[in-house]
Design an enzyme around this catalytic site. Structure first.
Site, PDB file in Angstrom:
ATOM      1  N   ARG A 138       5.944   7.220   8.255  1.00 31.54           N
ATOM      2  CA  ARG A 138       5.385   8.384   7.558  1.00 31.54           C
ATOM      3  C   ARG A 138       4.094   8.860   8.221  1.00 31.54           C
ATOM      4  O   ARG A 138       3.831  10.068   8.292  1.00 31.54           O
ATOM      5  CB  ARG A 138       5.115   8.039   6.088  1.00 31.54           C
ATOM      6  CG  ARG A 138       6.343   7.680   5.287  1.00 31.54           C
ATOM      7  CD  ARG A 138       5.993   7.419   3.826  1.00 31.54           C
ATOM      8  NE  ARG A 138       5.711   8.653   3.130  1.00 31.54           N
ATOM      9  CZ  ARG A 138       6.613   9.364   2.466  1.00 31.54           C
ATOM     10  NH1 ARG A 138       7.879   8.975   2.422  1.00 31.54           N
ATOM     11  NH2 ARG A 138       6.271  10.465   1.845  1.00 31.54           N
ATOM     12  N   TYR A 245      15.210  -0.382   8.207  1.00 36.09           N
ATOM     13  CA  TYR A 245      15.476   0.321   9.455  1.00 36.09           C
ATOM     14  C   TYR A 245      14.246   0.221  10.355  1.00 36.09           C
ATOM     15  O   TYR A 245      13.124   0.021   9.880  1.00 36.09           O
ATOM     16  CB  TYR A 245      15.859   1.792   9.224  1.00 36.09           C
ATOM     17  CG  TYR A 245      14.920   2.586   8.349  1.00 36.09           C
ATOM     18  CD1 TYR A 245      13.790   3.203   8.882  1.00 36.09           C
ATOM     19  CD2 TYR A 245      15.175   2.748   6.989  1.00 36.09           C
ATOM     20  CE1 TYR A 245      12.944   3.959   8.091  1.00 36.09           C
ATOM     21  CE2 TYR A 245      14.338   3.493   6.187  1.00 36.09           C
ATOM     22  CZ  TYR A 245      13.224   4.091   6.737  1.00 36.09           C
ATOM     23  OH  TYR A 245      12.383   4.834   5.936  1.00 36.09           O
TER      24      TYR A 245
END
Length: 474
Positions: A138, A245
């Protein structure tokens, strides 16, 4: 191009409290410069909106209450409905430089470890939707947006906490908690789930789901167990799930463990603790249990959403992103839908407010188009996110039936994802607005007509709204 008189306004904090210092087309009654658009909130959705608007020629200012622009959390998934827009904004390549294109999305049973179904994210997927699926950190996403905003000339300000917004026929006035004042033709509330400006549209509060997430990205070498670095791995089970992930070129591994708190259901004041996390995942398969053991116990989020509301506009104030339609995380669409909001809002202003957002009737027309296109789609995403979470977390016979249905899927069967990943109504990545019927016209040109939005009157008072329902729809 219309001829405009340009004013250079200099800040005078002792005379009127104006904070805006810039070359301005318009000044308000106190002599303060008036921005075309003022974005409240400098997160992912707010910066994407600021960038899209600025690149379309609007003067844009972002007010962020935090002392610096930053993102909490860890990884984020961007589906093709977002990456197509990143390409249109010339940001896909920078995003791919810091992100990863996984080859598969895999759903497995959290207790047996058996694969239940998968989605091929390779060439068939990218060819179908015209863009890739990308996962990244992010912070990396925010940094790319922030750099692009600076390069485009967006005015970025920190430590700016908005207290009130008032609208009249000519301008929106924004006052901060410290008494400073700003003026703009349009105020975009992109201040997230806990939006302080949503109150002008609704008196609702976030809905507590009873689920808690522990998440974070760790160096790959510190991850006790990990799936293939070419996959987004999701383990699902009754009341729990784990998502994994890689990010940052495979050097870090993102993990999110989510569970329904039994203590919350029992009405306990303290719930969702680390002890409850470990207890809830204690009987899962080795890969899940060992992964959860490596999570940091201090990075905890309670899962909230809100029921859809039917309008996002109050005068010259409009909601966007999580301020308008916060959703649970199961579709991984929070940022994606905010990107769509940014694109549709920008296109609506260019098309239906050709003389700029300061003109009341044109602004009302543009905001009406934005809401008419976006509210039904985001409401569907909100409701389907709840449904998808129920499917993940189901138990008993429903769980067995789910597993049987999943086992029948082909990895390239994308039919049920088309509504989400294909081009959304009102969206035009290439600068040409495309209607549902296929008619096109240059954005902002007044050319060939597309589906006409409902003309909504500007409202200068607080607007009551229907909270809607949360029982879902197809």
């Amino acid at each position: 191009m219309r001829v405009r008189e340009v004013w250079l306004h200099v800040v005078d904090l002792h005379a009127g409290g104006c904070e805006q210092e810039q070359e301005a087309d318009v000044v308000d009654r106190e002599g303060c410069a008036v921005d075309d658009v003022l974005v409240v909130g400098g997160g992912i959705g707010g910066l994407a909106t600021a960038l899209a608007l600025r690149r379309s020629g609007f003067s844009v200012r972002v007010l962020e209450r935090a002392p610096e622009f930053s993102e909490v959390g860890a990884g984020i998934q961007l589906a093709p409905n977002a990456t197509r827009l990143l390409r249109a904004w010339d940001l896909l390549e920078p995003m791919l430089d810091v992100g990863i294109r996984p080859k598969r999305l895999v759903l497995s049973d959290a207790f047996t470890g058996a694969e239940l179904t998968a989605m091929d994210l390779g060439s068939p997927f990218a060819d179908r939707y015209g863009a890739p699926y990308v996962v990244l950190h992010r912070t990396d996403l925010l940094d790319v947006l922030l750099e692009a905003c600076r390069a485009a000339g967006v005015v970025l300000e920190n430590d700016r906490s908005v207290a009130t917004v008032t609208s009249d026929a000519d301008v929106a006035s924004v006052e901060l908690t410290d008494g400073a004042k700003y003026s703009a033709s349009l105020v975009v509330a992109a201040d997230g789930l806990w939006s302080t400006l949503r109150r002008y549209l609704s008196d609702d509060e976030p809905d507590v789901s009873g689920f808690v997430a522990y998440r974070g990205a760790v160096p790959l070498t510190d991850a006790k167990r990990h799936a293939s670095l070419e996959e987004v791995q999701v383990y699902v089970g009754p009341g729990i799930h784990l998502v994994q992930y890689p990010v940052r070129g495979g050097n870090m591994y993102n993990q999110v463990a989510v569970f329904r708190s039994q203590l919350y259901l029992e009405g306990e004041a303290e719930w969702g603790t680390a002890d409850e996390l470990y207890c809830t995942f204690a009987d899962t398969c080795d890969a899940v249990r060992e992964s959860v053991d490596s999570l940091r116990s201090d990075q905890r989020w309670t899962m909230y959403d809100r029921a859809p509301i039917d309008t996002w506009v109050a005068g010259r104030l409009v909601l966007l992103g999580d301020a308008a339609h916060p959703m649970l995380q199961y579709l991984a669409q929070g940022a994606c839908q905010a990107f769509e909001d940014a694109a549709v809002l920008t296109d609506s202003l260019r098309r239906f407010a050709p003389d700029g957002p300061r003109h009341p009737e044109q602004l009302a027309h543009a905001l009406g188009a934005y809401v008419d296109h976006r509210q039904p789609r985001t409401a569907r995403a909100q409701r389907n996110a709840r449904r998808w979470g129920e499917i993940w977390h189901t138990d008993g016979i429903a769980r067995l039936l789910r597993n049987e249905i999943f086992a029948l899927r082909d990895a390239t069967d994308y039919r049920h994802a088309d509504w989400l990943f294909e081009r959304a109504p009102g969206l035009a990545e290439d600068g040409v607005r495309t209607s549902d019927s296929g008619a096109t016209g240059p954005a902002g040109s007044g050319g060939a007509a597309t589906t006409e939005p409902v003309r909504r009157p500007l409202r200068w008072r607080r607007v009551a709204s229907d909270r809607g329902n949360s029982d879902g729809e197809d």
